[in-house]
Design a protein around this motif. Structure first.
Motif, mmCIF file in Angstrom:
data_model
loop_
_atom_site.group_PDB
_atom_site.id
_atom_site.type_symbol
_atom_site.label_atom_id
_atom_site.label_comp_id
_atom_site.label_asym_id
_atom_site.label_seq_id
_atom_site.Cartn_x
_atom_site.Cartn_y
_atom_site.Cartn_z
ATOM 1 N N THR A 119 1.422 -0.941 0.002
ATOM 2 C CA THR A 119 0.146 -0.178 0.099
ATOM 3 C C THR A 119 0.731 1.207 -0.099
ATOM 4 N N PHE A 120 0.282 2.301 -0.526
ATOM 5 C CA PHE A 120 0.856 3.636 -0.557
ATOM 6 C C PHE A 120 1.820 3.881 1.096
ATOM 7 N N LYS A 121 0.435 3.090 2.337
ATOM 8 C CA LYS A 121 0.987 3.704 3.578
ATOM 9 C C LYS A 121 2.605 3.120 3.925
ATOM 10 N N GLN A 125 5.842 -3.402 -17.686
ATOM 11 C CA GLN A 125 4.789 -3.043 -19.150
ATOM 12 C C GLN A 125 4.453 -1.545 -19.861
ATOM 13 N N THR A 126 4.847 -1.188 -21.049
ATOM 14 C CA THR A 126 3.773 0.123 -20.883
ATOM 15 C C THR A 126 2.617 0.709 -20.193
ATOM 16 N N GLY A 127 2.196 2.012 -19.521
ATOM 17 C CA GLY A 127 1.057 2.483 -18.835
ATOM 18 C C GLY A 127 1.291 1.802 -17.126
ATOM 19 N N SER A 128 1.710 1.112 -17.078
ATOM 20 C CA SER A 128 2.061 0.505 -15.469
ATOM 21 C C SER A 128 2.572 1.113 -14.161
ATOM 22 N N GLY A 129 2.391 2.345 -14.499
ATOM 23 C CA GLY A 129 3.148 3.639 -13.121
ATOM 24 C C GLY A 129 4.625 3.373 -13.470
ATOM 25 N N LYS A 130 5.450 3.283 -14.354
ATOM 26 C CA LYS A 130 6.518 3.248 -13.712
ATOM 27 C C LYS A 130 6.934 5.447 -13.609
ATOM 28 N N GLY A 188 -4.246 1.418 -24.348
ATOM 29 C CA GLY A 188 -4.308 -0.181 -22.586
ATOM 30 C C GLY A 188 -3.516 0.668 -21.004
ATOM 31 N N ARG A 189 -4.226 1.858 -21.320
ATOM 32 C CA ARG A 189 -2.712 2.084 -20.295
ATOM 33 C C ARG A 189 -3.232 2.003 -18.468
ATOM 34 N N CYS A 190 -2.922 2.068 -17.677
ATOM 35 C CA CYS A 190 -3.493 1.299 -16.549
ATOM 36 C C CYS A 190 -4.882 0.998 -15.838
ATOM 37 N N GLY A 191 -4.425 -0.269 -16.320
ATOM 38 C CA GLY A 191 -5.307 -1.112 -16.373
ATOM 39 C C GLY A 191 -6.712 -0.789 -17.470
ATOM 40 N N ARG A 214 6.251 17.851 -10.531
ATOM 41 C CA ARG A 214 5.108 19.091 -10.426
ATOM 42 C C ARG A 214 3.910 19.177 -9.174
ATOM 43 N N LYS A 215 3.072 18.482 -10.106
ATOM 44 C CA LYS A 215 2.092 17.099 -9.444
ATOM 45 C C LYS A 215 2.282 16.800 -7.520
ATOM 46 N N PHE A 216 3.351 16.108 -7.966
ATOM 47 C CA PHE A 216 3.654 15.107 -6.828
ATOM 48 C C PHE A 216 4.523 16.094 -5.437
ATOM 49 N N SER A 225 -4.057 12.420 -6.589
ATOM 50 C CA SER A 225 -3.759 12.258 -7.861
ATOM 51 C C SER A 225 -5.142 11.322 -8.573
ATOM 52 N N GLY A 226 -5.850 10.346 -7.639
ATOM 53 C CA GLY A 226 -6.597 9.201 -7.537
ATOM 54 C C GLY A 226 -5.889 8.210 -7.531
ATOM 55 N N TYR A 227 -4.701 8.205 -6.878
ATOM 56 C CA TYR A 227 -3.800 6.947 -7.236
ATOM 57 C C TYR A 227 -4.276 6.432 -5.691
ATOM 58 N N LYS A 247 -3.709 2.659 -4.808
ATOM 59 C CA LYS A 247 -3.321 1.618 -5.037
ATOM 60 C C LYS A 247 -1.878 1.303 -5.706
ATOM 61 N N PRO A 248 -0.788 0.842 -5.310
ATOM 62 C CA PRO A 248 0.249 0.909 -6.096
ATOM 63 C C PRO A 248 0.500 -0.371 -7.068
ATOM 64 N N THR A 249 1.075 0.013 -8.282
ATOM 65 C CA THR A 249 0.844 -1.169 -9.181
ATOM 66 C C THR A 249 2.347 -1.863 -8.847
HETATM 67 N N1 LIG Z 1 -1.130 3.092 -8.395
HETATM 68 C C1 LIG Z 1 -1.868 4.301 -9.950
HETATM 69 N N2 LIG Z 1 -2.393 4.441 -9.942
HETATM 70 C C2 LIG Z 1 -3.441 5.055 -10.606
HETATM 71 N N3 LIG Z 1 -3.058 5.331 -11.524
HETATM 72 C C3 LIG Z 1 -1.681 5.343 -11.960
HETATM 73 C C4 LIG Z 1 -1.476 4.523 -10.829
HETATM 74 N N4 LIG Z 1 -0.014 4.879 -10.699
HETATM 75 C C5 LIG Z 1 0.551 5.251 -11.854
HETATM 76 N N5 LIG Z 1 -1.186 5.283 -12.644
HETATM 77 C C6 LIG Z 1 -1.347 6.193 -13.742
HETATM 78 O O1 LIG Z 1 -1.614 5.497 -15.083
HETATM 79 C C7 LIG Z 1 -0.983 6.496 -16.188
HETATM 80 C C8 LIG Z 1 0.339 5.770 -16.611
HETATM 81 O O2 LIG Z 1 1.693 5.633 -16.188
HETATM 82 P P1 LIG Z 1 3.094 6.112 -16.660
HETATM 83 O O3 LIG Z 1 3.211 6.043 -17.816
HETATM 84 O O4 LIG Z 1 4.174 6.218 -15.234
HETATM 85 O O5 LIG Z 1 3.874 4.540 -16.806
HETATM 86 P P2 LIG Z 1 4.910 3.986 -17.670
HETATM 87 O O6 LIG Z 1 4.963 2.344 -17.134
HETATM 88 O O7 LIG Z 1 5.649 4.954 -17.604
HETATM 89 O O8 LIG Z 1 4.065 3.701 -19.409
HETATM 90 P P3 LIG Z 1 5.602 3.884 -20.391
HETATM 91 O O9 LIG Z 1 6.553 2.388 -20.551
HETATM 92 O O10 LIG Z 1 4.751 4.203 -21.812
HETATM 93 O O11 LIG Z 1 6.520 5.413 -20.628
HETATM 94 C C9 LIG Z 1 -0.127 8.044 -15.915
HETATM 95 O O12 LIG Z 1 -1.455 7.936 -16.276
HETATM 96 C C10 LIG Z 1 0.020 7.733 -13.672
HETATM 97 O O13 LIG Z 1 -0.584 8.544 -13.336
#
Ligand SMILES: Nc1ncnc2c1ncn2[C@@H]1O[C@H](COP(=O)(O)OP(=O)(O)OP(=O)(O)O)[C@@H](O)[C@H]1O
Length: 528
Positions: A92-94, A136-141, A435-438, A189-191, A109-111, A113-115
């Motif tokens: 968890t983020f906690k 993988q792409t779009g998974s919150g790196k 296909g990002r973020c689920g 800047r957001k965080f 930011s709407g997060y 739980k962590p990916t």
């Molecule tokens: N824990 C989380 N909960 C909800 N949304 C999240 C979370 N982590 C990341 N996101 C959102 O998921 C989206 C994709 O995240 P991000 O751009 O970091 O992916 P990435 O893995 O860096 O992708 P790429 O390989 O294409 O660079 C963003 O909009 C981000 O704000």
């Protein structure tokens, strides 16, 4: 060879290019070792573009799209951490023990739980370890590296120095394209909103004077593309002695032939702490093994390799379709697809800048609201194009590979590879714009047998590992192109591939000490 702005270069093309431009726009110096082109910084006309000021209201700063129905399925993906004594993952983020303001910004930011890359990456970075992370792409790196850096800076009470002729950031983040580094800056800047930590961004195509003025107001986290960053270091505007974190996003790209010389110049710059004295963090969705081996030059010996899912694998939330075409039928087939997608946001990838202009003009003539982005467009035009695409004013964006990596745009439902790229990693990044973020997305790729046969085998592997249907004609092409011996499309899908694992001396210690796995998930070849 892919140059700045992701343009493709062959040796012949460079020679032609430099002749055409009389070596003015880009001063080509020579080949160090064939094929290894070297350019001195361009001396084009002075850039005067100043982007509009950033909105300051919280609604815009924290605007985000919802995670999709498959977000929870991220937890089923195989995770492998190799290297000595990795710290425990958080759930968890906690558990990340973020300071109050950072925790609040994460929630805004709407997060929730962590990916997986965050569950493992955050504690690794917080423990002071170097990391090479693949997910993988779009998974919150992005948040996986930003959150622990910002947390540490905030916990240590770091505050941006007020005006000073030289700024000494604690963290430097590099990425290969202007739009991507700007996006990372906006995330930082957001965080960091409402805290004393000040991120700044530097990239080409924007007035240098404007960027210097912004930089000199104070900087803790410096986000930059390599060219402009090195320029500022060279001018003495950025000092490196306080640097604690060096982050390479799209690390495989930052270390390939296009950027490697600049990365070496960066780490060799006066004042840059040695790799033992700084923390180096590398993130990407793809890691060719030769690049992994070279990355060792930048990382401490005991770095941890984090693999979430198949190293270099495509995002499994993207439905991939390959269509056999001839080069003459592509345009009509594209129109057919766009008639069905209607106003849903679609990115169309092509190989050359000329082709991008040509296809964008063709679609406009056909009354499809289209814009385009590529390396020959002015920065103002590039930002306008991206803005029009984001807002939906132009639901179709024709792009070269300059838009292939990292861009996170809400509601991109479709990617069309009008031209397939010439390497499979580019394919993985391109289709990862959807296909990002689920969320789910669709990618259609035009496969011209006369052009694309060299990609057949890699495509079959990628489709298999993402459990997609493999057309029989493609399987035939793959077998035909490379012979049958040794071609195992499901190949290495079970294991993560830390290149050290194939090293005779390093492998035993890695495996016996620290490899661990969460939620083992087997990838099965469709039809078996
Ligand atoms: N824990 C989380 N909960 C909800 N949304 C999240 C979370 N982590 C990341 N996101 C959102 O998921 C989206 C994709 O995240 P991000 O751009 O970091 O992916 P990435 O893995 O860096 O992708 P790429 O390989 O294409 O660079 C963003 O909009 C981000 O704000």
């Amino acid at each position: 060879y892919r140059g700045k702005d992701e343009d493709n270069f062959s040796k012949e093309k460079i020679v032609r290019y430099t002749q055409e431009k009389q070596i003015s726009a880009c001063r080509y110096v020579g080949w160090i070792t064939n094929p290894y082109p070297v350019f001195l910084p361009s001396r084009g006309p002075k850039v005067t573009y100043v982007p509009p000021p950033l909105p300051e209201d919280e609604d815009t700063i924290f605007a985000h799209y919802a995670s999709g129905i498959n977000f929870n399925k991220y937890d089923d993906i195989l995770v492998d951490v190799s290297g000595l004594n990795p710290p425990q993952a958080i759930y968890t983020f906690k558990e990340a023990c973020l300071c109050e303001s950072l925790e609040r910004n994460v929630a805004k930011s709407g997060y929730v739980k962590p990916t997986p890359v965050q569950k493992h990456g955050i504690p690794i970075i917080a423990a002071g370890r170097d990391i090479m992370a693949c997910a993988q792409t779009g998974s919150g790196k992005t948040a996986a590296f930003l959150l622990p850096i910002l947390q540490k800076l905030m916990a240590d009470g770091v505050a941006a120095s007020s005006f000073s002729e030289q700024q000494e950031p604690e963290a430097i983040i590099v990425a290969p394209t202007r739009e991507l580094i700007n996006q990372i800056f906006l995330e930082a800047r957001k965080f960091a909103h409402g805290t004393c930590v000040r991120p700044v961004v530097l990239y080409g195509g924007i007035s240098t004077g404007h960027q210097i003025r912004d930089l000199l107001r104070g900087c803790n986290v410096l986000c930059g593309t390599p060219g402009r960053l090195m320029d500022m270091i060279g001018r003495g505007k950025v000092g490196l002695t306080k640097l604690r974190y060096l982050v390479m996003d799209e690390a495989d790209r930052m270390l390939d032939m296009g950027f490697e010389p600049e990365m070496r110049r960066l780490v060799g710059s006066p004042g840059m702490p040695s790799k033992e004295e700084r923390q180096t963090l590398m993130f990407s969705a793809t890691y060719p093994e030769d690049i992994q081996r070279m990355a060792g030059d930048f990382l401490k010996k005991d770095y941890l390799f984090l693999a979430v899912g198949v190293v270099g694998g495509a995002c499994s939330d993207v439905e991939q379709k390959l269509v056999q075409v001839t080069k003459f039928s592509k345009r009509d087939q594209l129109l057919d697809i766009l008639k069905n997608t209607g106003t849903e946001r679609t990115m169309v990838f092509v190989e050359t800048k000329r082709q991008a202009d040509f296809i964008a003009a063709f679609l406009c003539q056909e009354n499809v609201a289209t814009t385009s982005i590529h390396g020959d467009r002015e920065q103002r035009e590039r930002e306008q194009a991206l803005g029009d695409f984001r807002s939906g004013k132009c639901p179709v964006l024709v792009a070269t590979s300059v838009a292939a990596r990292g861009l996170d745009i809400k509601d991109v439902q479709h990617v069309v590879n009008f031209d397939l790229p010439n390497n499979i990693d580019d394919y993985v990044h391109r289709i990862g714009r959807t296909g990002r973020c689920g969320n789910t997305g669709q990618a259609v790729s035009f496969y011209d047998p006369e052009q694309d046969n060299q990609l057949a085998r890699s495509l079959v592997k990628i489709l298999c590992s993402a459990q997609q249907e493999v057309p029989s004609w493609l399987e035939q092409s793959a077998l035909g192109a490379h012979g049958t011996s040794g071609f195992n499309p499901v190949g290495r899908v079970f294991a993560s591939t830390d290149s050290r694992k194939s090293h005779p001396y390093i492998a035993p210690s890695l495996q016996s000490h620290s490899s661990y796995t969460l939620n083992v998930f087997l990838f099965v070849h469709p039809g078996t």
